[in-house]
Design an enzyme around this catalytic site. Structure first.
Site, PDB file in Angstrom:
ATOM      1  N   GLU A 308       2.577   2.435  17.402  1.00  0.00           N
ATOM      2  CA  GLU A 308       3.059   2.984  18.672  1.00  0.00           C
ATOM      3  C   GLU A 308       4.400   2.353  19.040  1.00  0.00           C
ATOM      4  O   GLU A 308       4.601   1.154  18.810  1.00  0.00           O
ATOM      5  CB  GLU A 308       2.032   2.739  19.777  1.00  0.00           C
ATOM      6  CG  GLU A 308       0.692   3.433  19.523  1.00  0.00           C
ATOM      7  CD  GLU A 308      -0.317   3.209  20.625  1.00  0.00           C
ATOM      8  OE1 GLU A 308       0.016   2.473  21.599  1.00  0.00           O
ATOM      9  OE2 GLU A 308      -1.441   3.754  20.551  1.00  0.00           O
ATOM     10  N   HIS A 331      -1.022   6.939  24.819  1.00  0.00           N
ATOM     11  CA  HIS A 331      -1.803   5.765  25.202  1.00  0.00           C
ATOM     12  C   HIS A 331      -1.841   5.600  26.722  1.00  0.00           C
ATOM     13  O   HIS A 331      -1.509   4.540  27.275  1.00  0.00           O
ATOM     14  CB  HIS A 331      -1.217   4.507  24.556  1.00  0.00           C
ATOM     15  CG  HIS A 331      -2.226   3.397  24.417  1.00  0.00           C
ATOM     16  ND1 HIS A 331      -2.185   2.470  23.404  1.00  0.00           N
ATOM     17  CD2 HIS A 331      -3.308   3.060  25.168  1.00  0.00           C
ATOM     18  CE1 HIS A 331      -3.195   1.612  23.535  1.00  0.00           C
ATOM     19  NE2 HIS A 331      -3.879   1.962  24.608  1.00  0.00           N
TER      20      HIS A 331
END
Length: 446
Positions: A308, A331
């Site tokens: 990420e 997220h």
């Protein structure tokens, strides 16, 4: 960019004493009887204005305000920082507050000579080397409960959207295509949700799903009490074959890495849906993309990814982009105002209790100890290696002094001792314990 934080004057209404309505019952402020009556520890031996708190990744203002009320010196950084920059920043820091992106490595911990504790303002703690922190006598705290509802609500909403093919219909209308269909669109009432990981979030989702009319089954490696009419399953295979929706709520461990791949996806019912709001490396992304594109799965909602970005912005790439009936989110499972405020409060309180009394309750890597204040004493905190004979060595030191309170808890690697002793002897005792070869950290709290 670092932002200065004003330190407000603490108002009488927020100082932890009795309310005005009962102020007549309060002993004289500052007296030993006052501290005992209110179970309020005396001021710490180290000035609170000198306790430096570094908060990264936009930790919620709730935490900032609580630290400011305590009189701590606060530095805020909007985003995360590189390991090299963090090594420089933590050299004089006593409390480090992070969220999910900042990596706290052994190198960072070695540079943080004054670090008392780390606060993870989130659920996960895999961004911190917990074993390395433990070995250096640094407890780590998180917020295991505060974003539970936010994640559970998000999953519930995504199940409804997936079952009605909302992602595809929305995308088509954005492209100017009118495509009104009902084929393979379903109500979720009466359908079966299979929850993998029946912890705080999984059990909360269980309650919400049953309330909307779903049948709930779950699997966990630890026996858990089912809520409502939920029923456990003996194996993952059994759950995969039965569930219309599979929702993942597991931590990042060696057991869960790549837990869901082609073999498991093949076992799922044709047209079933997979939802992952746990950890990015739990699902093998290329395999999930294959089973979405070949039509075996009816859709997916993915909130976490193996890699990420550290900052917001363009350029993110995943093989799930363009897959049919697939919801991709960055997220944000716990990213609500309510959850972040609760997380800020929960973690800040844990850190302040550590600073004020040595309490380590709810630490994820440390012996959990909480000892009430004993009036007219000094409190010594000691972290040492848990090796044979260490308790005997400590007791040999303490045996010739007056000890009001003594409590020791251990893990496999370390022991954590809180001892309240006479004020006249505290410095001598501290120095003697500090000289033990197994000692990691020793200090007088007050």
């Amino acid at each position: 960019m670092s932002l200065p934080v004003p330190i407000p004057t603490r108002s009488p209404s927020s100082n932890g004493y009795l309310s005005p309505a009962t102020r007549s019952l309060e002993p004289i402020s500052g007296s030993p009887l006052s501290a005992f009556f209110l179970n309020k520890p005396p001021p710490t031996s180290y000035p609170k204005s000198s306790i430096k708190v570094l908060l990264l990744e936009n930790v919620h203002q709730t935490a900032v305000s609580l630290f400011a009320e305590e009189g701590f010196a606060i530095e805020q950084v909007k985003g995360t920082v590189s390991e090299n920059d963090l090594v420089e920043k933590v050299k004089d820091v006593h409390i480090l507050g992070i969220r999910s992106k900042t990596k706290v490595t052994p190198r960072v911990l070695d540079a943080a000579k004054k670090l008392l504790a780390i606060g993870c303002f989130c659920i996960g703690t895999d961004q911190v080397d917990l074993a390395a922190a433990e070995e250096r006598g640094i407890p780590v705290f998180n917020a295991p409960f505060s974003n539970t509802r936010s994640v559970a609500e998000k999953i519930l909403g995504e199940m409804i959207m997936l079952s009605r093919q909302i992602p595809d219909r929305s995308r088509e209308l954005h492209q100017g295509v009118w495509n009104k269909v009902s084929k393979n669109c379903w109500e979720i009432r009466g359908k079966t949700i299979g929850i993998i990981g029946y912890g705080h979030i999984g059990s909360q989702l269980s309650v919400l799903a049953e309330a909307i009319g779903m049948k709930v089954i779950f699997y966990d490696i630890v026996p858990k009490l089912p809520l409502g009419n939920a029923n456990p399953r003996n194996s993952l295979d059994e759950l995969f074959k039965e569930a219309d929706f599979v929702s993942l709520h597991v931590p990042a461990t060696q057991q869960t890495q790549n837990m869901i791949g082609a073999e498991q996806l093949r076992l799922m019912k044709k047209g079933a849906y997979l939802l992952n709001a746990s950890r990015g490396k739990v699902v093998v992304i290329p395999d999930l993309a294959t089973y979405l594109k070949n039509g075996h799965l009816g859709g997916a909602a993915v909130d976490v990814f193996p890699e990420e970005p550290l900052e917001n912005g363009p350029g993110f790439v995943t093989q799930l982009q363009g897959c049919p009936n697939t919801i991709l989110t960055p997220h944000i499972g716990g990213s609500t105002e309510e959850a972040q405020a609760k997380i800020g409060e929960e973690v800040a309180h844990s850190l302040m209790k550590l600073v004020n009394s040595g309490c380590t309750m709810n630490s994820v890597n440390f012996p959990e100890v909480d000892v009430p204040y004993t009036p007219n004493t000094h409190r010594i905190l000691n972290v040492h290696k848990n090796v044979p004979g260490v308790l005997k060595s400590i007791n040999n030191i303490l045996s010739v002094y007056n000890v009001s309170t003594q409590l020791l808890r251990t893990t496999d690697k370390i022991g954590y001792l809180i001892v309240d002793v006479d004020r006249e002897t505290s410095e001598t005792i501290k120095n003697e314990i500090k000289e033990l070869p197994v000692c990691i950290k020793t200090r007088i709290l007050w």
